[in-house]
Write a protein that holds these residues in place. Structure first.
Motif, PDB file in Angstrom:
ATOM      1  N   VAL A   1      18.538  22.961  51.715  1.00 37.66           N
ATOM      2  CA  VAL A   1      18.395  22.071  53.042  1.00 37.66           C
ATOM      3  C   VAL A   1      17.142  23.119  53.936  1.00 37.66           C
ATOM      4  CG1 VAL A   1      19.622  21.292  55.063  1.00 37.66           C
ATOM      5  CG2 VAL A   1      20.798  21.428  52.531  1.00 37.66           C
ATOM      6  N   THR A   2      16.134  22.160  54.402  1.00 41.88           N
ATOM      7  CA  THR A   2      15.328  22.902  55.318  1.00 41.88           C
ATOM      8  C   THR A   2      15.802  22.656  56.663  1.00 41.88           C
ATOM      9  OG1 THR A   2      14.230  20.703  55.899  1.00 41.88           O
ATOM     10  CG2 THR A   2      13.434  21.889  53.994  1.00 41.88           C
ATOM     11  N   PRO A   3      15.386  23.540  57.444  1.00 38.91           N
ATOM     12  CA  PRO A   3      15.832  23.631  58.932  1.00 38.91           C
ATOM     13  C   PRO A   3      15.815  22.176  59.603  1.00 38.91           C
ATOM     14  CG  PRO A   3      14.480  25.432  58.775  1.00 38.91           C
ATOM     15  CD  PRO A   3      14.434  24.690  57.252  1.00 38.91           C
ATOM     16  N   GLU A   4      14.706  21.352  59.380  1.00 37.58           N
ATOM     17  CA  GLU A   4      14.631  20.092  59.849  1.00 37.58           C
ATOM     18  C   GLU A   4      15.896  19.247  59.341  1.00 37.58           C
ATOM     19  OE1 GLU A   4      11.443  21.374  57.840  1.00 37.58           O
ATOM     20  OE2 GLU A   4      11.696  22.621  59.731  1.00 37.58           O
ATOM     21  N   GLN A   5      16.051  19.475  58.082  1.00 31.38           N
ATOM     22  CA  GLN A   5      17.123  18.417  57.374  1.00 31.38           C
ATOM     23  C   GLN A   5      18.576  19.028  57.847  1.00 31.38           C
ATOM     24  OE1 GLN A   5      16.014  19.321  53.229  1.00 31.38           O
ATOM     25  NE2 GLN A   5      14.604  17.398  53.093  1.00 31.38           N
ATOM     26  N   GLU A   6      18.666  19.844  58.273  1.00 24.68           N
ATOM     27  CA  GLU A   6      20.137  20.684  58.533  1.00 24.68           C
ATOM     28  C   GLU A   6      20.876  19.534  59.370  1.00 24.68           C
ATOM     29  OE1 GLU A   6      21.869  24.593  59.812  1.00 24.68           O
ATOM     30  OE2 GLU A   6      20.081  25.108  58.449  1.00 24.68           O
ATOM     31  N   ALA A   7      20.420  18.804  60.583  1.00 24.75           N
ATOM     32  CA  ALA A   7      21.163  18.212  61.176  1.00 24.75           C
ATOM     33  C   ALA A   7      21.653  16.866  60.407  1.00 24.75           C
ATOM     34  CB  ALA A   7      20.397  17.605  62.404  1.00 24.75           C
ATOM     35  N   LEU A   8      21.038  16.398  59.354  1.00 27.36           N
ATOM     36  CA  LEU A   8      21.588  15.423  58.456  1.00 27.36           C
ATOM     37  C   LEU A   8      22.846  15.704  57.660  1.00 27.36           C
ATOM     38  CD1 LEU A   8      18.274  14.096  57.171  1.00 27.36           C
ATOM     39  CD2 LEU A   8      19.747  12.778  58.923  1.00 27.36           C
ATOM     40  N   VAL A   9      22.990  16.907  57.607  1.00 29.94           N
ATOM     41  CA  VAL A   9      24.384  17.536  56.786  1.00 29.94           C
ATOM     42  C   VAL A   9      25.374  17.407  58.061  1.00 29.94           C
ATOM     43  CG1 VAL A   9      25.363  19.102  55.474  1.00 29.94           C
ATOM     44  CG2 VAL A   9      23.156  18.795  55.229  1.00 29.94           C
ATOM     45  N   LYS A  10      26.213  16.213  57.832  1.00 28.00           N
ATOM     46  CA  LYS A  10      27.150  16.120  59.014  1.00 28.00           C
ATOM     47  C   LYS A  10      28.393  17.066  58.811  1.00 28.00           C
ATOM     48  CE  LYS A  10      24.652  13.081  61.158  1.00 28.00           C
ATOM     49  NZ  LYS A  10      24.146  13.406  62.303  1.00 28.00           N
ATOM     50  N   GLY A  11      28.470  17.442  57.516  1.00 25.27           N
ATOM     51  CA  GLY A  11      29.791  18.212  57.609  1.00 25.27           C
ATOM     52  C   GLY A  11      30.103  18.190  56.237  1.00 25.27           C
ATOM     53  N   GLY A  12      31.389  18.636  55.864  1.00 21.62           N
ATOM     54  CA  GLY A  12      32.070  18.658  54.583  1.00 21.62           C
ATOM     55  C   GLY A  12      33.398  17.962  54.283  1.00 21.62           C
ATOM     56  N   GLN A  13      33.887  17.523  53.199  1.00 20.25           N
ATOM     57  CA  GLN A  13      35.057  16.952  53.134  1.00 20.25           C
ATOM     58  C   GLN A  13      35.753  17.561  51.929  1.00 20.25           C
ATOM     59  OE1 GLN A  13      35.707  12.524  54.644  1.00 20.25           O
ATOM     60  NE2 GLN A  13      35.429  12.253  52.580  1.00 20.25           N
ATOM     61  N   GLY A  14      37.136  17.399  51.963  1.00 21.53           N
ATOM     62  CA  GLY A  14      37.787  17.786  50.684  1.00 21.53           C
ATOM     63  C   GLY A  14      38.424  16.317  50.416  1.00 21.53           C
ATOM     64  N   ALA A  15      39.021  16.276  49.164  1.00 22.96           N
ATOM     65  CA  ALA A  15      39.693  15.186  48.602  1.00 22.96           C
ATOM     66  C   ALA A  15      40.771  15.320  47.861  1.00 22.96           C
ATOM     67  CB  ALA A  15      38.578  14.288  47.800  1.00 22.96           C
ATOM     68  N   LEU A  16      41.802  14.546  47.858  1.00 24.40           N
ATOM     69  CA  LEU A  16      42.780  14.461  47.120  1.00 24.40           C
ATOM     70  C   LEU A  16      43.102  13.111  46.438  1.00 24.40           C
ATOM     71  CD1 LEU A  16      45.144  16.360  46.100  1.00 24.40           C
ATOM     72  CD2 LEU A  16      46.714  15.149  47.795  1.00 24.40           C
ATOM     73  N   TRP A  17      42.441  12.718  45.208  1.00 27.18           N
ATOM     74  CA  TRP A  17      42.751  12.151  44.335  1.00 27.18           C
ATOM     75  C   TRP A  17      44.156  12.176  43.891  1.00 27.18           C
ATOM     76  CZ3 TRP A  17      39.240   8.283  45.403  1.00 27.18           C
ATOM     77  CH2 TRP A  17      37.967   8.957  45.831  1.00 27.18           C
ATOM     78  N   THR A  18      44.860  10.878  43.411  1.00 24.77           N
ATOM     79  CA  THR A  18      46.171  11.132  43.436  1.00 24.77           C
ATOM     80  C   THR A  18      46.760  10.488  41.808  1.00 24.77           C
ATOM     81  OG1 THR A  18      46.815   8.863  44.635  1.00 24.77           O
ATOM     82  CG2 THR A  18      46.840  10.966  45.746  1.00 24.77           C
ATOM     83  N   GLU A  19      45.828  10.464  40.874  1.00 28.70           N
ATOM     84  CA  GLU A  19      46.209  10.075  39.626  1.00 28.70           C
ATOM     85  C   GLU A  19      47.617  10.860  39.093  1.00 28.70           C
ATOM     86  OE1 GLU A  19      43.023  10.504  40.619  1.00 28.70           O
ATOM     87  OE2 GLU A  19      41.851   8.909  39.240  1.00 28.70           O
ATOM     88  N   ARG A  20      47.452  12.076  39.473  1.00 25.93           N
ATOM     89  CA  ARG A  20      48.225  13.157  38.898  1.00 25.93           C
ATOM     90  C   ARG A  20      49.067  13.811  39.923  1.00 25.93           C
ATOM     91  NH1 ARG A  20      44.705  16.492  35.635  1.00 25.93           N
ATOM     92  NH2 ARG A  20      43.034  15.703  37.050  1.00 25.93           N
ATOM     93  N   VAL A  21      49.023  13.428  41.373  1.00 26.38           N
ATOM     94  CA  VAL A  21      49.623  13.526  42.179  1.00 26.38           C
ATOM     95  C   VAL A  21      50.613  12.572  42.917  1.00 26.38           C
ATOM     96  CG1 VAL A  21      49.473  14.588  44.577  1.00 26.38           C
ATOM     97  CG2 VAL A  21      47.921  15.066  43.009  1.00 26.38           C
ATOM     98  N   ALA A  22      51.948  12.345  42.468  1.00 27.89           N
ATOM     99  CA  ALA A  22      52.998  11.342  42.848  1.00 27.89           C
ATOM    100  C   ALA A  22      53.744  11.661  43.828  1.00 27.89           C
ATOM    101  CB  ALA A  22      53.489  11.113  41.542  1.00 27.89           C
ATOM    102  N   THR A  23      54.220  12.981  44.057  1.00 27.17           N
ATOM    103  CA  THR A  23      55.124  13.583  45.092  1.00 27.17           C
ATOM    104  C   THR A  23      54.370  14.455  46.298  1.00 27.17           C
ATOM    105  OG1 THR A  23      55.457  15.533  44.071  1.00 27.17           O
ATOM    106  CG2 THR A  23      56.724  13.638  43.253  1.00 27.17           C
TER     107      THR A  23
END
Ligand code: ACM
Ligand code: ZN
Length: 340
Positions: A288-310
């Protein structure tokens, strides 16, 4: 941000409030609510009541991929619009914005089960009892399908004040489109050169519509494969370690939220995404170049729940890795120290 998939398994309003409390404790300020899946549609849409009457009920679930055994246990549930607004309000009191996702044109079997005329073959379809990627997706060549999804989004933007509206776009096979007379007619009319352009056509229609509502469309990074995304849209980058899709987006000036499956997918076991691996990942890489950095708004975790029922399982997957993600999102890499 943090994504919770309520399509594969349903979690109550009360429990989502607990999750939101924990997101707030970890300074996570966006809740990406993945509301629809092949395996279940979970948000009330007044114009199309069958989405919840039929689409929110899965008869049973396959016991393991490739098995011919099913568990004989229904999974069902949905949120009324009032309940969804209650979640929005509860989250806002904790400085969290709720971003709704209606995943299209793939991951749509619950919709097709409810309104089979929206598919290329007309069905019959069922709310999926299996995991994976289904060939049955929305018919891209049918004006009625596009109007249907606009009607759905019209209700969604009324429920959710978020400036961002997520329309999915991941994992959409084109096999049905290649055989469908309606899709093929559109393909010829528009002078398309490959089936992926049918998805691009669909994406652009949704993007235009969401923009007409004064909002920003967000899609999974696949929507930029043939450049259907524009700098006025936003991408959630998930494939692999995110590097390829991030580069492709930033080169075209498209904002990204980084949620690569390596590092951010907390449905993966601790062997695949260890707490340390989660802690040592970073949304802003050396490419990521310094000019592009502002386009990286952040990060995100994810919990998909095929095997997460409880709830127990949710918590097992989230902690301590959510704490690690929080530090990734809010602390400079130079100040992070695993041993410490
Ligand atoms: C995704 O994991 N299919 C976005
Ligand atoms: Zn079609």
């Amino acid at each position: 941000g943090f994504l919770v998939d309520v399509g594969r398994h349903f979690f109550s309003v009360d429990y989502l409030k607990e999750v939101i409390d924990m997101l707030a404790l970890h300074n996570i300020n966006y809740f990406h609510w993945h509301l629809t899946e092949d395996q279940g549609w979970r948000i009330e849409i007044k114009k199309y009541p069958k989405l919840t009457e039929i689409g929110s009920y899965r008869k049973e679930t396959i016991v393991a991929p490739g098995s011919d055994q099913f568990d004989n246990t229904p999974v069902s549930g949905y949120y009324t619009q009032e309940e969804a607004k209650e979640i929005v309000r509860y989250a806002a009191e904790r400085y969290i914005t709720v971003i709704p996702e209606i995943d299209m044109p793939g991951h749509m079997l619950a919709t097709l089960a409810s309104y089979p005329e929206l598919g290329c073959t007309g069905g019959p379809y069922e709310v999926w009892r299996q995991w994976g990627i289904s060939d049955n997706v929305l018919c891209a060549g049918n004006d009625q399908t596009i109007q249907f999804m606009k009607d759905v989004l019209a209700e969604i933007v009324d429920i959710f004040p978020s400036e961002y509206i997520h329309v999915g776009g991941d994992e959409c096979p084109k096999t049905q489109w290649e055989k469908c007379p309606k899709c093929q007619a559109l393909y010829k009319k528009e002078g398309m050169k490959e089936p992926g352009e049918l998805q691009d056509y669909f994406t652009r229609k949704m993007s235009e519509y969401i923009r007409s509502k004064g909002k920003i469309m967000v899609g999974w990074d696949e929507i930029n494969d043939r450049h259907a995304a524009t700098p006025e849209d936003m991408l959630t980058v998930w494939r692999d370690n995110g590097l390829k899709a991030q580069k492709a987006a930033l080169e075209r000036g498209i904002p990204v939220v980084m949620c690569p499956q390596h590092g951010c997918y907390l449905d993966w076991g601790y062997a695949g995404n260890s707490t340390r691996k989660v802690y040592e990942w970073d949304p802003v890489t050396s490419q990521v170049t310094p000019e592009q950095e502002a386009l990286v708004k952040g990060g995100q975790g994810a919990l998909w729940t095929e095997r997460v029922a409880t709830q127990d399982r949710v918590e097992w997957m989230l902690y301590p890795r959510l704490a690690a993600l929080s530090e990734v999102f809010w602390t400079n890499a130079s100040k992070r120290n695993w041993d410490d």
